[in-house]
Design a protein around this motif. Structure first.
Motif, PDB file in Angstrom:
ATOM      1  N   ARG A 182       1.865  24.661  36.949  1.00 48.90           N
ATOM      2  CA  ARG A 182       2.940  25.514  37.440  1.00 48.90           C
ATOM      3  C   ARG A 182       4.233  25.190  36.711  1.00 48.90           C
ATOM      4  O   ARG A 182       4.529  24.016  36.467  1.00 48.90           O
ATOM      5  CB  ARG A 182       3.121  25.305  38.944  1.00 48.90           C
ATOM      6  N   GLU A 183       4.993  26.209  36.392  1.00 51.94           N
ATOM      7  CA  GLU A 183       6.222  26.057  35.616  1.00 51.94           C
ATOM      8  C   GLU A 183       7.389  26.693  36.367  1.00 51.94           C
ATOM      9  O   GLU A 183       7.293  27.828  36.840  1.00 51.94           O
ATOM     10  CB  GLU A 183       6.051  26.746  34.256  1.00 51.94           C
ATOM     11  N   GLY A 184       8.477  25.955  36.462  1.00 46.99           N
ATOM     12  CA  GLY A 184       9.691  26.516  37.039  1.00 46.99           C
ATOM     13  C   GLY A 184      10.310  27.505  36.074  1.00 46.99           C
ATOM     14  O   GLY A 184      10.516  27.175  34.906  1.00 46.99           O
ATOM     15  N   VAL A 185      10.589  28.707  36.527  1.00 46.27           N
ATOM     16  CA  VAL A 185      11.130  29.758  35.672  1.00 46.27           C
ATOM     17  C   VAL A 185      12.635  29.913  35.865  1.00 46.27           C
ATOM     18  O   VAL A 185      13.400  29.928  34.896  1.00 46.27           O
ATOM     19  CB  VAL A 185      10.435  31.099  35.965  1.00 46.27           C
ATOM     20  N   GLN A 242       2.462  30.390  37.151  1.00 43.26           N
ATOM     21  CA  GLN A 242       1.312  29.594  36.745  1.00 43.26           C
ATOM     22  C   GLN A 242       0.334  30.483  36.011  1.00 43.26           C
ATOM     23  O   GLN A 242      -0.159  31.481  36.553  1.00 43.26           O
ATOM     24  CB  GLN A 242       0.637  28.933  37.945  1.00 43.26           C
ATOM     25  N   ALA A 243       0.076  30.110  34.775  1.00 39.88           N
ATOM     26  CA  ALA A 243      -0.888  30.822  33.950  1.00 39.88           C
ATOM     27  C   ALA A 243      -2.241  30.132  34.062  1.00 39.88           C
ATOM     28  O   ALA A 243      -2.304  28.941  34.380  1.00 39.88           O
ATOM     29  CB  ALA A 243      -0.414  30.840  32.506  1.00 39.88           C
ATOM     30  N   PRO A 244      -3.327  30.846  33.799  1.00 44.00           N
ATOM     31  CA  PRO A 244      -4.663  30.239  33.895  1.00 44.00           C
ATOM     32  C   PRO A 244      -4.774  28.999  33.020  1.00 44.00           C
ATOM     33  O   PRO A 244      -4.402  29.014  31.842  1.00 44.00           O
ATOM     34  CB  PRO A 244      -5.585  31.351  33.396  1.00 44.00           C
ATOM     35  N   PRO A 259       3.604  38.222  25.705  1.00 49.87           N
ATOM     36  CA  PRO A 259       2.287  37.862  26.253  1.00 49.87           C
ATOM     37  C   PRO A 259       2.278  36.490  26.926  1.00 49.87           C
ATOM     38  O   PRO A 259       1.562  36.295  27.910  1.00 49.87           O
ATOM     39  CB  PRO A 259       1.385  37.887  25.018  1.00 49.87           C
ATOM     40  N   GLU A 260       3.066  35.566  26.414  1.00 51.22           N
ATOM     41  CA  GLU A 260       3.106  34.222  27.004  1.00 51.22           C
ATOM     42  C   GLU A 260       3.790  34.195  28.373  1.00 51.22           C
ATOM     43  O   GLU A 260       3.790  33.164  29.047  1.00 51.22           O
ATOM     44  CB  GLU A 260       3.786  33.222  26.063  1.00 51.22           C
ATOM     45  N   ASP A 261       4.376  35.301  28.797  1.00 50.25           N
ATOM     46  CA  ASP A 261       4.914  35.390  30.149  1.00 50.25           C
ATOM     47  C   ASP A 261       3.841  35.740  31.180  1.00 50.25           C
ATOM     48  O   ASP A 261       4.104  35.734  32.386  1.00 50.25           O
ATOM     49  CB  ASP A 261       6.017  36.455  30.226  1.00 50.25           C
ATOM     50  N   THR A 262       2.651  36.040  30.718  1.00 49.24           N
ATOM     51  CA  THR A 262       1.553  36.373  31.623  1.00 49.24           C
ATOM     52  C   THR A 262       1.244  35.207  32.548  1.00 49.24           C
ATOM     53  O   THR A 262       1.004  34.087  32.095  1.00 49.24           O
ATOM     54  CB  THR A 262       0.292  36.747  30.822  1.00 49.24           C
ATOM     55  N   GLN A 291       0.883  39.003  40.269  1.00 49.96           N
ATOM     56  CA  GLN A 291       0.378  38.868  38.896  1.00 49.96           C
ATOM     57  C   GLN A 291       1.225  39.687  37.925  1.00 49.96           C
ATOM     58  O   GLN A 291       1.491  40.868  38.160  1.00 49.96           O
ATOM     59  CB  GLN A 291      -1.072  39.351  38.822  1.00 49.96           C
ATOM     60  N   VAL A 292       1.610  39.032  36.857  1.00 48.33           N
ATOM     61  CA  VAL A 292       2.296  39.700  35.750  1.00 48.33           C
ATOM     62  C   VAL A 292       1.427  39.539  34.512  1.00 48.33           C
ATOM     63  O   VAL A 292       1.081  38.409  34.149  1.00 48.33           O
ATOM     64  CB  VAL A 292       3.691  39.095  35.507  1.00 48.33           C
TER      65      VAL A 292
END
Length: 125
Positions: free
Chosen positions: A45-48, A39-41, A88-91, A120-121
């Motif tokens: 939430r996204e299933g990876v 989940q990014a700010p 960066p979009e994996d943050t 946190q990534v």
């Protein structure tokens, strides 16, 4: 209720790698369906990635295919998410979850019994 614990997150540059781990004291993932979510700010939430309760099948969301790998150790005490060629979009905050034990093969169930608190990534450009 089992509290899973994620580790391995951190700050990495674009193109770098991280290996996330998920475990809990005394907990074994045999016959559990396991998932990694993020989940990014400001985003949902996204299933990876998921691995089925038999360990036979895996799933990856399109944006991470070819870059991320889900696995367990031989004893199934720890679940890993190897993340390569990070962007960066994996943050995001990455969470693991587990459902089971199951007596049938299942992957990416709608609900999980146990969740972690996340790690946190951050991928810098």
């Amino acid at each position: 209720e089992v509290q899973l614990v994620e580790s391995g997150g951190g700050l990495v540059q674009t193109g770098g790698s991280l290996r996330l781990s998920c475990a809990a004291p005394g907990f074994n993932f045999a016959n559990y369906a396991i998932g990694w979510y993020r989940q990014a700010p400001g985003k949902e939430r996204e299933g990876v990635s998921c691995i089925s309760s038999t360990g036979v099948s895996t799933y990856y969301t399109d944006s991470v295919k070819g870059r991320f790998t889900i696995s367990t150790d031989n004893a199934k005490n720890t679940v890993f998410l190897q993340m390569d060629s990070l962007k960066p979009e994996d943050t995001a905050v990455y969470y693991c979850a587990a459902e089971g034990p199951l007596d049938h093969d299942s992957i990416c169930p709608d609900f999980y019994d146990a969740y972690g608190r996340g790690t946190q990534v951050t991928v810098s450009s």
